[in-house]
Design a protein around this motif. Structure first.
Motif, PDB file in Angstrom:
ATOM      1  N   SER A 295       3.093  -5.197 -10.060  1.00  0.00           N
ATOM      2  CA  SER A 295       2.437  -4.012 -10.257  1.00  0.00           C
ATOM      3  C   SER A 295       1.012  -4.149  -9.818  1.00  0.00           C
ATOM      4  N   ILE A 296       0.333  -5.480 -10.109  1.00  0.00           N
ATOM      5  CA  ILE A 296      -0.775  -5.390  -9.468  1.00  0.00           C
ATOM      6  C   ILE A 296      -1.050  -5.343  -8.105  1.00  0.00           C
ATOM      7  N   ALA A 297       0.048  -6.328  -7.605  1.00  0.00           N
ATOM      8  CA  ALA A 297      -0.031  -6.243  -6.118  1.00  0.00           C
ATOM      9  C   ALA A 297       0.178  -4.766  -5.240  1.00  0.00           C
ATOM     10  N   ARG A 298       1.271  -3.925  -5.891  1.00  0.00           N
ATOM     11  CA  ARG A 298       1.134  -2.623  -5.441  1.00  0.00           C
ATOM     12  C   ARG A 298      -0.282  -1.716  -5.560  1.00  0.00           C
ATOM     13  N   LYS A 299      -0.712  -1.950  -6.761  1.00  0.00           N
ATOM     14  CA  LYS A 299      -2.135  -1.213  -7.147  1.00  0.00           C
ATOM     15  C   LYS A 299      -2.991  -1.625  -5.954  1.00  0.00           C
ATOM     16  N   LYS A 300      -3.205  -2.773  -5.683  1.00  0.00           N
ATOM     17  CA  LYS A 300      -4.016  -3.254  -4.628  1.00  0.00           C
ATOM     18  C   LYS A 300      -3.771  -2.555  -3.022  1.00  0.00           C
TER      19      LYS A 300
END
Length: 643
Positions: A295-300
């Motif tokens: 999820s963090i990677a997709r938010k980035k």
């Protein structure tokens, strides 16, 4: 001038002496009559000018000189003429430099004529100023009156200038206010869209949490039925209660009693099942950590392209609102249903697709096309067939090679032999498989020839030689398998039919054609990428003018590809990618691309010199994150996007 005098005396015209005004009262009549005098002088000068023109240069004579035969010329004109010929330009009488004499009288007349012309073009103020300089007498009273008139005129002109300036400033401020009000209304409308969508997303998120809770209850009920039937212990595991409570607090909108019951149930469930439950929780924790990292990677990825995604969201949301407004106007009894807006649902699909994969590519297979008999191994085109079972390559080696994709993917051999190989007369620029007959493939080459091949028999079925220069692109229609289109450096787009020997349609354009593609939903529409920096979208039923012209690229459009019936992607040599909506004729996303080497940091398990050669061709596998790339050394790599 007066009449000539009669008598024995020489005929000399009597000249009327000049008269000077003695007072300022005579000056205004001079100003009023200036225009009339100038007009009369202009008529007189216009009649005299014909006799005062030099017969050689046909301009007013400068430095007049008279010949022995009685003709007058400009000094430089007659001297230049006598250098080449020794005769008079008017009467052809013999003439030399010694027979030229200055014409003083004509010079005086010419000076007067020049002064009259200057006065004719001068303004009344300039004429009055000249009159004062020539000595006209003016009294102090007359000067005071004149100064008061000038002061009043100046004040009036300043007043008018100030009014004009204020009007211009007022118009600017009104225009600026209107623009800002429109922007404010647009921002308020966008904020309203965002608020509605936030509420809609929150409702759907709560529904998802409730559905998950109901699923958890069912699992517990199944576990209770299959268990020993022992009562739940009263001991409470603090660690597990923290996990459950934190997960419930995230949901929001739950009652305190409901939360307390959920906490007790969760604690009893964990403590009642012992080590097996703890193992299950530890597995869930690790899965949750993985999901959190993803999820963090997709938010980035969202933040990196936030501006482009914002424009995409607002554009889709506004279009959806406009369509809804039109529908409401046409149907007053429309019923509003609670849920996702169509524009929001469309953008969610774009967002999820955009963030699903990272920009990192991993090499899963490699194929070398190095040929000891051909030093040039640049692959200019790679294409999958209809079922993605075979892919074909073509380039400057003058050969079409067809490979089995599964064999290349599963067999890790360094060298793979093609299942089919066909030789051509010229270097190849593009390939296109027939979407209906899996054995037919079309090619375009550097001589402008478009050829249709049968892969099974390895023979050419049709050859079209109407292009006058190199053909860069060829494409089969998906909906009409007998139709194909090609584009060339001769600035022509030609539509072909495999059942005819000549072209069906011919579109003349003003710039070189770099790429041409059929719309996958209809054989009536094509997109043309051109060297004029534009994408031309044609309806083949009316080729007199393009249906849309998409402008935005700053250099030649080297590639176009339909992602769907309404979405068109384009690439340009200005290092940008653009996504267009052909239905609305508007750009959706314009994304700058930094072209970089495909080295080890971008492709896992790739050797260090993988990026030492430029990428010459790329092809995506249908509905898959798998792609093929070829470099200038003939090496083909099978890559997959990392999640």
């Amino acid at each position: 001038m007066e009449e000539f005098s009669t008598g024995t005396e020489p005929r000399v015209p009597a000249v009327k002496p000049d008269s000077k005004p003695s007072s300022f009262e005579e000056v205004p009549p001079l100003l009023e009559a200036a225009t009339d005098v100038t007009a009369a002088a202009a008529v007189e000068v216009a009649e005299v000018d014909k006799d005062l023109l030099c017969p050689i240069c046909m301009q007013i004579i400068k430095d007049a000189f008279l010949t022995s035969c009685g003709h007058s010329f400009c000094y430089m004109c007659i001297i230049t003429h006598l250098r080449n010929k020794s005769d008079c330009p008017c009467c052809s009488q013999f003439l030399t430099n010694n027979q030229l004499f200055p014409n003083f009288l004509l010079d005086k007349l010419l000076k007067k004529t020049s002064s009259r012309q200057i006065s004719k073009t001068a303004s009344p103020v300039e004429q009055f100023r000249q009159a004062l300089q020539q000595g006209y007498e003016v009294s102090i009273k007359e000067l005071d009156n004149l100064l008061s008139l000038l002061a009043e005129k100046k004040r009036k002109m300043e007043q008018e200038e100030a009014e004009r300036n204020m009007q211009i400033l007022l118009d600017f401020l009104n225009c600026l206010r209107k623009q800002k009000v429109d922007e404010l209304n647009e921002v308020q409308s966008d904020l309203q869209f965002i608020k509605e969508d936030i509420n809609s997303v929150e409702r759907h998120r709560i529904d998802l949490y409730r559905a998950r809770d109901r699923y958890s209850v069912k699992l517990r009920m199944l576990g209770d039925d299959s268990g020993t039937g022992k009562p739940w212990p009263s001991s409470i595991d603090k660690n597990s209660s923290g996990i459950v409570s934190s997960s419930l607090n995230v949901r929001g909108g739950m009652s305190a009693g409901y939360l307390q019951n959920k906490k007790i149930d969760g604690k009893a469930q964990v403590s009642g099942h012992g080590p097996q439950r703890k193992d299950a929780l530890s597995g869930a924790d690790s899965q949750g950590f993985n999901q959190s990292g993803l999820s963090i990677a997709r938010k980035k990825r969202v933040h990196v392209q936030f501006n482009d995604l914002q424009e995409c969201y607002l554009q889709k949301r506004r279009q959806s609102a406009n369509q809804l407004h039109v529908k409401q106007e046409s149907d007053k009894n429309v019923i509003h249903r609670e849920g996702y807006n169509a524009g929001l649902a469309d953008f969610q699909s774009v967002l999820s697709t955009f963030t699903r994969y990272s920009s990192r590519l991993r090499v899963i297979a490699e194929l070398r096309l190095g040929d000891i008999f051909h030093s040039a191994n640049i692959v200019s085109s790679i294409e999958f067939n209809r079922d993605d079972e075979l892919f074909a390559t073509a380039g400057v080696s003058r050969r079409i090679k067809v490979f089995d994709f599964s064999m290349v993917l599963n067999d890790q051999a360094d060298v793979h032999c093609p299942v089919v190989e066909m030789s051509t007369r010229s270097k190849l620029s593009c390939l296109s498989w027939n979407k209906y007959s899996k054995n037919h493939i079309a090619s375009s080459d550097y001589e402008g020839i478009v050829t249709v091949w049968d892969v099974q028999t390895r023979q050419s079925l049709m050859e079209y030689e109407e292009h006058e220069k190199r053909a860069w692109s060829v494409d089969f229609s998906r909906t009409e398998p007998s139709m194909l289109v090609s584009g060339s450096d001769d600035c022509k787009v030609k539509v072909w039919c495999t059942k005819q020997e000549a072209s069906v349609l011919n579109i003349d354009m003003k710039a070189n054609i770099c790429c041409v593609k059929y719309n996958p939903g209809s054989s009536n529409y094509i997109a043309v990428g051109s060297a004029d920096h534009h994408i031309h979208y044609y309806d083949l039923r009316n080729i007199s003018s393009p249906l849309h012209v998409f402008s935005g690229h700053k250099k030649a459009v080297s590639y176009v590809k339909f992602l769907s019936e309404n979405e068109l992607a384009s690439a340009s040599t200005d290092s940008t990618l653009r996504l267009w909506d052909v239905k609305e004729s508007l750009p959706e996303i314009s994304k700058p691309v930094t072209w970089h080497r495909f080295g080890s940091q971008d492709m896992d398990d790739a050797d260090e010199d993988a990026g030492s050669h430029f990428i010459s061709a790329v092809c995506w596998k249908s509905d898959s994150p798998t792609m093929l790339t070829a470099n200038s050394q003939g090496t083909i790599k099978v890559l997959v996007l990392a999640a």
